[in-house]
Write a protein that holds these residues in place. Structure first.
Motif, PDB file in Angstrom:
ATOM      1  N   VAL A   1      10.831  10.960 -26.715  1.00  0.00           N
ATOM      2  CA  VAL A   1       9.557  11.602 -27.044  1.00  0.00           C
ATOM      3  C   VAL A   1       8.645  10.585 -27.737  1.00  0.00           C
ATOM      4  O   VAL A   1       7.435  10.549 -27.492  1.00  0.00           O
ATOM      5  CB  VAL A   1       9.783  12.847 -27.933  1.00  0.00           C
ATOM      6  N   GLY A   2       9.217   9.752 -28.569  1.00  0.00           N
ATOM      7  CA  GLY A   2       8.434   8.724 -29.249  1.00  0.00           C
ATOM      8  C   GLY A   2       7.799   7.743 -28.265  1.00  0.00           C
ATOM      9  O   GLY A   2       6.644   7.352 -28.416  1.00  0.00           O
ATOM     10  N   LYS A   3       8.563   7.341 -27.254  1.00  0.00           N
ATOM     11  CA  LYS A   3       8.035   6.431 -26.229  1.00  0.00           C
ATOM     12  C   LYS A   3       6.943   7.105 -25.394  1.00  0.00           C
ATOM     13  O   LYS A   3       5.949   6.482 -25.029  1.00  0.00           O
ATOM     14  CB  LYS A   3       9.157   5.934 -25.310  1.00  0.00           C
ATOM     15  N   LEU A   4       7.138   8.396 -25.083  1.00  0.00           N
ATOM     16  CA  LEU A   4       6.109   9.121 -24.330  1.00  0.00           C
ATOM     17  C   LEU A   4       4.819   9.220 -25.151  1.00  0.00           C
ATOM     18  O   LEU A   4       3.716   9.095 -24.606  1.00  0.00           O
ATOM     19  CB  LEU A   4       6.605  10.512 -23.938  1.00  0.00           C
ATOM     20  N   THR A   5       4.958   9.428 -26.454  1.00  0.00           N
ATOM     21  CA  THR A   5       3.784   9.471 -27.333  1.00  0.00           C
ATOM     22  C   THR A   5       3.104   8.109 -27.355  1.00  0.00           C
ATOM     23  O   THR A   5       1.869   8.022 -27.304  1.00  0.00           O
ATOM     24  CB  THR A   5       4.200   9.885 -28.753  1.00  0.00           C
ATOM     25  N   GLU A   6       3.887   7.049 -27.405  1.00  0.00           N
ATOM     26  CA  GLU A   6       3.343   5.690 -27.369  1.00  0.00           C
ATOM     27  C   GLU A   6       2.584   5.450 -26.063  1.00  0.00           C
ATOM     28  O   GLU A   6       1.492   4.864 -26.057  1.00  0.00           O
ATOM     29  CB  GLU A   6       4.496   4.693 -27.511  1.00  0.00           C
TER      30      GLU A   6
ATOM     31  N   LYS B   1       6.543  -2.285 -17.500  1.00  0.00           N
ATOM     32  CA  LYS B   1       7.141  -3.622 -17.603  1.00  0.00           C
ATOM     33  C   LYS B   1       8.008  -3.731 -18.855  1.00  0.00           C
ATOM     34  O   LYS B   1       9.092  -4.304 -18.823  1.00  0.00           O
ATOM     35  CB  LYS B   1       6.031  -4.671 -17.633  1.00  0.00           C
ATOM     36  N   ASP B   2       7.526  -3.147 -19.959  1.00  0.00           N
ATOM     37  CA  ASP B   2       8.258  -3.202 -21.229  1.00  0.00           C
ATOM     38  C   ASP B   2       9.343  -2.137 -21.333  1.00  0.00           C
ATOM     39  O   ASP B   2      10.282  -2.283 -22.104  1.00  0.00           O
ATOM     40  CB  ASP B   2       7.290  -3.054 -22.400  1.00  0.00           C
ATOM     41  N   ASN B   3       9.190  -1.029 -20.605  1.00  0.00           N
ATOM     42  CA  ASN B   3      10.130   0.098 -20.660  1.00  0.00           C
ATOM     43  C   ASN B   3      10.590   0.407 -19.242  1.00  0.00           C
ATOM     44  O   ASN B   3       9.922   1.137 -18.511  1.00  0.00           O
ATOM     45  CB  ASN B   3       9.444   1.326 -21.276  1.00  0.00           C
ATOM     46  N   LYS B   4      11.727  -0.104 -18.888  1.00  0.00           N
ATOM     47  CA  LYS B   4      12.233   0.030 -17.521  1.00  0.00           C
ATOM     48  C   LYS B   4      12.513   1.478 -17.122  1.00  0.00           C
ATOM     49  O   LYS B   4      12.648   1.773 -15.941  1.00  0.00           O
ATOM     50  CB  LYS B   4      13.511  -0.804 -17.343  1.00  0.00           C
ATOM     51  N   ALA B   5      12.555   2.385 -18.094  1.00  0.00           N
ATOM     52  CA  ALA B   5      12.805   3.792 -17.778  1.00  0.00           C
ATOM     53  C   ALA B   5      11.594   4.449 -17.114  1.00  0.00           C
ATOM     54  O   ALA B   5      11.737   5.454 -16.417  1.00  0.00           O
ATOM     55  CB  ALA B   5      13.181   4.562 -19.047  1.00  0.00           C
ATOM     56  N   LEU B   6      10.410   3.887 -17.316  1.00  0.00           N
ATOM     57  CA  LEU B   6       9.214   4.429 -16.665  1.00  0.00           C
ATOM     58  C   LEU B   6       9.076   3.768 -15.298  1.00  0.00           C
ATOM     59  O   LEU B   6       8.984   2.550 -15.186  1.00  0.00           O
ATOM     60  CB  LEU B   6       7.955   4.162 -17.497  1.00  0.00           C
ATOM     61  N   VAL B   7       9.073   4.598 -14.262  1.00  0.00           N
ATOM     62  CA  VAL B   7       8.970   4.097 -12.899  1.00  0.00           C
ATOM     63  C   VAL B   7       7.721   4.697 -12.259  1.00  0.00           C
ATOM     64  O   VAL B   7       7.569   5.916 -12.212  1.00  0.00           O
ATOM     65  CB  VAL B   7      10.221   4.490 -12.076  1.00  0.00           C
ATOM     66  N   ILE B   8       6.841   3.838 -11.782  1.00  0.00           N
ATOM     67  CA  ILE B   8       5.648   4.312 -11.073  1.00  0.00           C
ATOM     68  C   ILE B   8       6.060   4.639  -9.644  1.00  0.00           C
ATOM     69  O   ILE B   8       6.616   3.802  -8.937  1.00  0.00           O
ATOM     70  CB  ILE B   8       4.538   3.248 -11.096  1.00  0.00           C
ATOM     71  N   LYS B   9       5.781   5.882  -9.222  1.00  0.00           N
ATOM     72  CA  LYS B   9       6.174   6.336  -7.883  1.00  0.00           C
ATOM     73  C   LYS B   9       5.035   6.222  -6.872  1.00  0.00           C
ATOM     74  O   LYS B   9       5.275   6.064  -5.687  1.00  0.00           O
ATOM     75  CB  LYS B   9       6.612   7.797  -7.938  1.00  0.00           C
ATOM     76  N   GLY B  10       3.812   6.367  -7.343  1.00  0.00           N
ATOM     77  CA  GLY B  10       2.664   6.338  -6.439  1.00  0.00           C
ATOM     78  C   GLY B  10       1.480   6.989  -7.118  1.00  0.00           C
ATOM     79  O   GLY B  10       1.471   7.182  -8.339  1.00  0.00           O
ATOM     80  N   GLY B  11       0.494   7.358  -6.327  1.00  0.00           N
ATOM     81  CA  GLY B  11      -0.689   7.972  -6.907  1.00  0.00           C
ATOM     82  C   GLY B  11      -1.569   8.602  -5.854  1.00  0.00           C
ATOM     83  O   GLY B  11      -1.192   8.743  -4.681  1.00  0.00           O
ATOM     84  N   TYR B  12      -2.773   8.971  -6.290  1.00  0.00           N
ATOM     85  CA  TYR B  12      -3.734   9.636  -5.423  1.00  0.00           C
ATOM     86  C   TYR B  12      -5.131   9.278  -5.908  1.00  0.00           C
ATOM     87  O   TYR B  12      -5.434   9.388  -7.100  1.00  0.00           O
ATOM     88  CB  TYR B  12      -3.519  11.156  -5.489  1.00  0.00           C
TER      89      TYR B  12
END
Length: 182
Positions: free
Chosen positions: A33-38, A98-109
């Motif tokens: 939750v702290g990382k999501l807030t960041e 790049k700094d947090n490998k747990a966040l993965v960009i899947k795509g967009g619109y």
């Protein structure tokens, strides 16, 4: 009560889709939750990072007329709704991923079409609107200076021509005047 909550969620997400210039879909599995807030802070005021159930997001996307994203709504999904220029938010997401490998960009619109991961990254690599506008203004100013120089050049050439003719006339007149004085 649960059904009403789901309808409210779908309506809110639909409004986000309709009011956004671009969206970026990410997987946030493993982020605290702290990382999501960041991440939310890093995105700034023009972007909203929303975590929602995939079924609700699919329904909201369909209601908003957003097509081609259903394959991205698998696993823990979060959507960044961007209002205004998407470059800064895409930069923030790319840097955070790049700094947090747990966040993965899947795509967009954006602009009525789905975006691949590489297209989102290319948007992130662009310079901001302000930088591009300042570069354009500098280029235009440089061209205006060149044009002013080109327009002034013929007048300068004419002035130099008259000065050369006058010098020549003096030189010829001085040579003719000397023998006449004898």
């Amino acid at each position: 009560m649960a059904i009403q909550w789901k309808h409210t969620q779908v309506d809110q997400i639909t409004e986000h889709f309709k009011g956004s210039t671009a969206t970026v879909i990410t997987e946030y599995r493993g982020l605290s939750v702290g990382k999501l807030t960041e991440l939310r802070r890093a995105l700034g005021a023009d972007a909203t990072y929303t975590v929602a159930k995939n079924t609700l997001v699919k329904r909201a996307a369909a209601e908003a007329g957003v097509e081609g994203l259903d394959d991205l709504f698998v696993g823990p999904t979060a959507i960044t709704f961007i209002k205004g220029e998407p470059v800064e938010a895409a930069k923030a997401l790319k840097a955070f991923a790049k700094d947090n490998k747990a966040l993965v960009i899947k795509g967009g619109y954006m602009d009525g079409a789905p975006l691949s991961v590489s297209e989102v990254e290319r948007i992130a690599d662009l310079e901001s609107r302000e930088v591009l506008l300042s570069k354009l203004a500098g280029a235009m100013k440089g061209n205006m200076t060149k044009a002013a120089g080109l327009f002034a050049a013929p007048a300068g050439q004419v002035a130099r021509l008259f000065a050369a003719l006058e010098d020549k006339k003096r030189a010829e007149g001085g040579a003719e005047a000397a023998p006449a004085a004898e």
